[in-house]
Design a protein around this motif. Structure first.
Motif: not given
Length: 89
Positions: A1-16
């Protein structure tokens, strides 16, 4: 997984997580202070409160489903499998 995908998943987790916290907080506060709002609520007020509780509960259920889907997305990558299962345990 690239860094951008990891960051997006992290932000999505925080929003949820924030939405789950807000939903459970609003439900708890309205249940606690229901009697203080109005001594004799009308049928429309009761229906409105029950429907809003239902929608907030649906928000919690879908938020938990989203968290599980995000964990599954990360777990598909072999590099992250061990880390995700360690968080769950």
């Amino acid at each position: 997984m690239d860094e951008q995908t990891k960051t997006a998943l992290s932000y999505a987790t925080e929003v949820v997580k924030h939405l789950l916290t807000l939903s459970t907080g609003v439900i708890a506060l309205t249940i606690i202070f229901t009697k203080d709002f109005n001594a004799k609520p009308t049928n429309a007020q009761v229906w409105s409160m029950k429907s809003s509780w239902g929608l907030l509960l649906a928000s919690i259920v879908f938020g938990l489903a989203t968290m599980m889907a995000l964990a599954g997305t990360i777990a598909k990558n072999p590099l992250f499998r061990h880390r995700v299962f360690m968080r769950i345990m």
